[in-house]
Design a protein around this motif. Structure first.
Motif, mmCIF file in Angstrom:
data_model
loop_
_atom_site.group_PDB
_atom_site.id
_atom_site.type_symbol
_atom_site.label_atom_id
_atom_site.label_comp_id
_atom_site.label_asym_id
_atom_site.label_seq_id
_atom_site.Cartn_x
_atom_site.Cartn_y
_atom_site.Cartn_z
ATOM 1 N N ASN A 226 10.311 12.333 3.174
ATOM 2 C CA ASN A 226 9.065 13.078 3.335
ATOM 3 C C ASN A 226 7.928 12.578 2.448
ATOM 4 O OD1 ASN A 226 9.724 15.533 5.183
ATOM 5 N ND2 ASN A 226 11.456 15.416 3.772
ATOM 6 N N SER A 227 8.133 11.460 1.755
ATOM 7 C CA SER A 227 7.125 10.915 0.838
ATOM 8 C C SER A 227 6.659 11.976 -0.154
ATOM 9 C CB SER A 227 5.933 10.338 1.612
ATOM 10 O OG SER A 227 6.350 9.295 2.454
ATOM 11 N N GLY A 228 7.616 12.677 -0.737
ATOM 12 C CA GLY A 228 7.311 13.700 -1.717
ATOM 13 C C GLY A 228 8.056 14.987 -1.443
ATOM 14 N N PRO A 229 7.802 16.042 -2.233
ATOM 15 C CA PRO A 229 8.593 17.274 -2.155
ATOM 16 C C PRO A 229 8.086 18.296 -1.145
ATOM 17 C CG PRO A 229 7.112 17.423 -4.017
ATOM 18 C CD PRO A 229 6.873 16.071 -3.385
ATOM 19 N N PHE A 230 7.507 17.845 -0.046
ATOM 20 C CA PHE A 230 7.031 18.734 1.004
ATOM 21 C C PHE A 230 7.534 18.205 2.340
ATOM 22 C CE2 PHE A 230 4.007 18.671 -2.443
ATOM 23 C CZ PHE A 230 3.756 20.012 -2.691
ATOM 24 N N ALA B 60 -5.654 26.043 -1.485
ATOM 25 C CA ALA B 60 -4.328 26.442 -1.011
ATOM 26 C C ALA B 60 -3.483 25.233 -0.608
ATOM 27 C CB ALA B 60 -4.450 27.402 0.168
ATOM 28 N N SER B 61 -4.080 24.051 -0.580
ATOM 29 C CA SER B 61 -3.382 22.821 -0.207
ATOM 30 C C SER B 61 -3.112 21.987 -1.452
ATOM 31 C CB SER B 61 -4.223 22.010 0.787
ATOM 32 O OG SER B 61 -4.470 22.754 1.969
ATOM 33 N N ALA B 62 -1.879 21.502 -1.585
ATOM 34 C CA ALA B 62 -1.464 20.812 -2.811
ATOM 35 C C ALA B 62 -1.707 19.312 -2.775
ATOM 36 C CB ALA B 62 0.019 21.079 -3.071
ATOM 37 N N ASN B 63 -2.277 18.785 -1.700
ATOM 38 C CA ASN B 63 -2.464 17.336 -1.633
ATOM 39 C C ASN B 63 -3.513 16.877 -2.645
ATOM 40 O OD1 ASN B 63 -5.151 17.331 -0.282
ATOM 41 N ND2 ASN B 63 -3.994 18.211 1.426
ATOM 42 N N ASN B 64 -3.606 15.570 -2.813
ATOM 43 C CA ASN B 64 -4.432 14.970 -3.868
ATOM 44 C C ASN B 64 -5.720 14.373 -3.308
ATOM 45 O OD1 ASN B 64 -5.094 14.120 -6.460
ATOM 46 N ND2 ASN B 64 -3.937 12.211 -6.303
ATOM 47 N N LEU B 65 -6.283 15.020 -2.296
ATOM 48 C CA LEU B 65 -7.511 14.528 -1.674
ATOM 49 C C LEU B 65 -8.761 15.160 -2.275
ATOM 50 C CD1 LEU B 65 -6.308 14.560 2.052
ATOM 51 C CD2 LEU B 65 -6.284 12.645 0.435
ATOM 52 N N GLY C 77 0.783 -1.233 0.000
ATOM 53 C CA GLY C 77 0.000 0.000 0.000
ATOM 54 C C GLY C 77 0.808 1.271 0.000
ATOM 55 N N ARG C 78 2.123 1.156 -0.007
ATOM 56 C CA ARG C 78 2.987 2.331 0.151
ATOM 57 C C ARG C 78 2.675 3.440 -0.856
ATOM 58 N NH1 ARG C 78 8.571 3.012 -2.336
ATOM 59 N NH2 ARG C 78 9.668 4.591 -1.106
ATOM 60 N N ASP C 79 2.463 3.069 -2.122
ATOM 61 C CA ASP C 79 2.272 4.093 -3.147
ATOM 62 C C ASP C 79 0.910 4.774 -3.075
ATOM 63 O OD1 ASP C 79 4.792 3.616 -4.002
ATOM 64 O OD2 ASP C 79 4.241 2.600 -5.868
ATOM 65 N N ILE C 80 -0.025 4.204 -2.315
ATOM 66 C CA ILE C 80 -1.302 4.897 -2.101
ATOM 67 C C ILE C 80 -1.046 6.245 -1.439
ATOM 68 C CG2 ILE C 80 -3.490 4.864 -0.844
ATOM 69 C CD1 ILE C 80 -3.509 1.831 -1.128
ATOM 70 N N PHE C 81 -0.249 6.211 -0.383
ATOM 71 C CA PHE C 81 0.018 7.461 0.341
ATOM 72 C C PHE C 81 0.810 8.432 -0.521
ATOM 73 C CE2 PHE C 81 2.394 10.054 3.527
ATOM 74 C CZ PHE C 81 1.293 10.727 4.037
ATOM 75 N N TYR C 82 1.754 7.932 -1.306
ATOM 76 C CA TYR C 82 2.479 8.817 -2.224
ATOM 77 C C TYR C 82 1.501 9.563 -3.119
ATOM 78 C CZ TYR C 82 7.488 7.959 -1.548
ATOM 79 O OH TYR C 82 8.767 7.944 -1.065
ATOM 80 N N ASP C 83 0.523 8.853 -3.669
ATOM 81 C CA ASP C 83 -0.433 9.486 -4.567
ATOM 82 C C ASP C 83 -1.383 10.409 -3.811
ATOM 83 O OD1 ASP C 83 -1.569 9.457 -7.435
ATOM 84 O OD2 ASP C 83 -3.339 9.103 -6.195
#
Length: 667
Positions: free
Chosen positions: A116-120, A193-198, A69-75
């Motif tokens: 950081n599981s990404g650039p943030f 204002a939030s860059a997440n993918n939710l 499931g690791r890549d779920i959180f990345y996405d």
């Protein structure tokens, strides 16, 4: 909820009158490297070799589920994350012929990206960028391509077009500047204002009056003017990863205890349907499994990533009980009603007949997604208030993570921000023990305590919105700080009566210092976004404003937060705790917002710059990413006859291995 680690956290037998001597090998390597202001630390799981073959095999299958499931959180974290990671990994695995300065910068950035599981940066929510030029990065990518590297090209896309598409996400700090922004400038929306993918194409105004059917496990997308829920489940969003998780969980059931097998089967059902009722059934079954020596946390759990505080980030943990240390945390659980009856808040918010608090000290074998490589040190679940009140909860203290924090903490961290040599010596002697004890109380009698008004239907999150997570973390911290001086702790053998005053002083000093030292993590801007950091800032700043327990002093141009009066400190903690519980229990959103915007969000940039200069001079890290143990089944394929554990001591090797194991699972 989970509590993140800090420099005050560590390990130690909490019933010792003095901290016991370490039993770990003297030459064991914990601190592996520094990457900018991040430390990379190895976690060890010494008790794994003592597990039975059945337990090891169970751990092995759960370990595979955690990887799947690791890549779920990345996405979830960022829509461009997986393409960016693929590009970076393609380059660093085919680096022959690339300019030495360029590849060194790409490797630095990639390590931070992994941590950081990404650039943030996880603890600040702010974006970090590549420091080479786009042209140099392009040359490196083309050099890697000629060496056989494969890149994530979309249909008909060339490498140059790929690099152009991703360029602003690698290089421009103003594009998608913050992953989660709960306090944007006036006029801006917390979702846009939030860059997440939710959320895709939505604002808070769009969601007025809208109630999703799958609040925790879905992404919301605006399509043709209407809101669509993309549900995380088999045959839904993340179907490839979730199907693999299910396969490994089903394989684990045969090796699980009967209660754990029931919980795993319920989890599988939830992954298949995605329905709230099935998630609740799993939470109940998981809480009711009180005795299994091996356990897992796998699913959409914490809501820190979501500015609304509703959507769950995926995480996977696998662990076994550390029996030597579990007796200490269980003493707290066994006396939970005693503590509940003496909470310094309105009696109508106290629980009667506290139920089902299970507490263990654990050693983790793997943490992925929202819990790794940056890991909590304590966890209390489930987060569903209604289930907590009716069925209870489980609390765990991550003993081997605590140990790794403590063993990798440089002595200068304590001395640089301590007002006196005596304060620094107290920290060296007691902070590991005190940190673990307060973490245990935070989880067991903090998160698990209290009642809310019936009109909230067991869901204070809905009323408190983006303020809920920070408020709940503050509540749990305050419970621990309030009861640390209580004679009850000595009475039940958690510490020595003769040492209690020194332990209390050491922890109050450490907690106070941390509000100053944590500013080193926010290198840009003047606001705190991460909920645990907001909580600590709020508590200490409130105490400064409303008690005489803390002095702000200066010496030789350096600022110190000095805890001066433990009794006044505890009295203030009690008053603040009473108000925080009232806010939660009544769902008082305006009061929560005012509390944090007054005391917990904003800070003086000049003070931050001073703190950063002090830690930079001493080369002290701001946060920590962990390298996990590595498991290997014997033989590879076929019935498992043994599971071997090893310690990579290499972040790059582990991250590349994880990526290779999961790349084929994407939709």
């Amino acid at each position: 909820m989970s509590i993140l680690g800090s420099v005050a956290c560590g390990s130690g037998p909490a019933n010792a009158r003095k901290p016991a001597a370490s039993s770990t090998p003297a030459d064991r390597k914990y601190l592996l490297e520094r990457v900018d202001d991040a430390a990379v630390v190895q976690v060890y799981a010494d008790g794994f070799t003592e597990l039975s073959l059945k337990e090891k095999t169970l751990v092995w299958h759960l370990y595979q589920a955690a990887l799947a499931g690791r890549d779920i959180f990345y996405d979830q974290r960022y829509v461009h994350n997986l393409d960016m990671r693929d590009v970076l990994e393609a380059i660093i695995t085919h680096k022959s012929g690339i300019d030495a300065g360029t590849i060194a910068e790409i490797e630095r950035y990639t390590k931070l990206f992994w941590i950081n599981s990404g650039p943030f940066v996880s603890l600040t929510a702010r974006k970090f960028v590549l420091m080479c030029t786009p042209e140099a990065f392009s040359v490196a990518a083309h050099t890697a391509a000629r060496a056989g590297a494969e890149f994530p090209l979309k249909n008909g896309e060339t490498l140059d077009r790929l690099l152009t598409r991703l360029q602003p996400f690698f290089f421009d700090p103003a594009v998608d500047a913050m992953i989660t922004n709960k306090t944007p400038p006036n006029g801006q929306d917390i979702l846009t204002a939030s860059a997440n993918n939710l959320y895709v194409g939505l604002t808070m105004k769009d969601l007025e009056g809208y109630k999703e059917a799958h609040a925790l496990n879905s992404r919301l997308v605006k399509q043709n003017g209407r809101i669509v829920e993309e549900v995380y489940r088999v045959n839904g969003r993340y179907a490839g990863q979730i199907s693999a998780i299910v396969q490994h969980l089903e394989a684990a059931i045969a090796f699980a205890s009967e209660p754990m097998a029931k919980a795993l089967a319920a989890l599988v059902k939830f992954y298949r349907t995605g329905e709230k009722s099935d998630r609740e059934a799993y939470d109940i079954a998981w809480v009711q499994d009180k005795a299994s020596s091996v356990d897992t946390i796998n699913g959409f759990i914490e809501v820190y990533l979501d500015a609304r505080g509703i959507k769950g980030g995926w995480e996977g943990l696998v662990f076994y009980v550390n029996r030597e240390k579990t007796s200490e945390i269980r003493k707290i659980a066994e006396n939970a009603q005693w503590f509940e009856d003496r909470m310094p808040w309105d009696p109508k918010f106290r629980k009667q007949g506290v139920k089902g608090i299970t507490a263990n000290a654990i050693d983790v074998v793997i943490e992925t997604g929202d819990s790794g490589p940056i890991t909590p040190v304590g966890i209390n679940l489930p987060n569903d208030q209604g289930i907590r009140e009716q069925y209870g909860s489980k609390s765990v203290s991550l003993s081997n993570v605590n140990e790794a924090y403590d063993k990798s903490t440089l002595p200068e961290f304590r001395s640089e921000f301590s007002w006196t040599p005596e304060e620094a010596a107290r920290a060296a002697t007691w902070n590991a023990l005190a940190g673990e004890l307060t973490t245990n109380m935070h989880e067991v009698i903090g998160h698990a305590s209290g009642r809310v008004e019936e009109r909230l239907n067991g869901n204070p999150q809905a009323a408190l919105k983006e303020q809920f997570s920070a408020l709940e973390e503050a509540r749990a911290d305050l419970v621990a700080l309030y009861f640390l001086p209580d004679p009850k702790l000595a009475d039940i053998g958690l510490l020595g009566q003769a040492d209690q005053d020194e332990i209390v002083r050491a922890e109050y000093e450490a907690y106070t210092r941390n509000a100053l030292v944590q500013l080193r993590r926010v290198r840009h801007g003047t606001q705190i976004e991460e909920d645990h950091m907001r909580n600590r800032q709020m508590v200490v700043t409130w105490l400064m404003a409303n008690t005489k327990a803390i002095d702000v002093r200066k010496r030789e141009g350096k600022t110190y937060y000095v805890m001066t009066d433990p009794a006044a400190y505890r009295e203030g903690v009690g008053r603040l705790l009473s108000e925080v519980q009232r806010i939660k229990a009544e769902g008082d959103y305006p009061a929560a917002k005012q509390l944090f915007e007054t005391y917990g969000v904003h800070f003086d940039s000049a003070l931050r710059d001073e703190v950063v200069a002090r830690v930079e001079k001493l080369h002290l890290p701001s946060y920590t990413g962990f390298v996990m143990p590595r498991l290997a089944a014997v033989p590879e394929g076929g019935p498992v006859t043994d599971v071997k554990i090893s310690y990579p001591q290499d972040l790059t090797a582990q991250m590349l291995e994880y990526s290779a194991a999961t790349r084929t699972l994407r939709q």
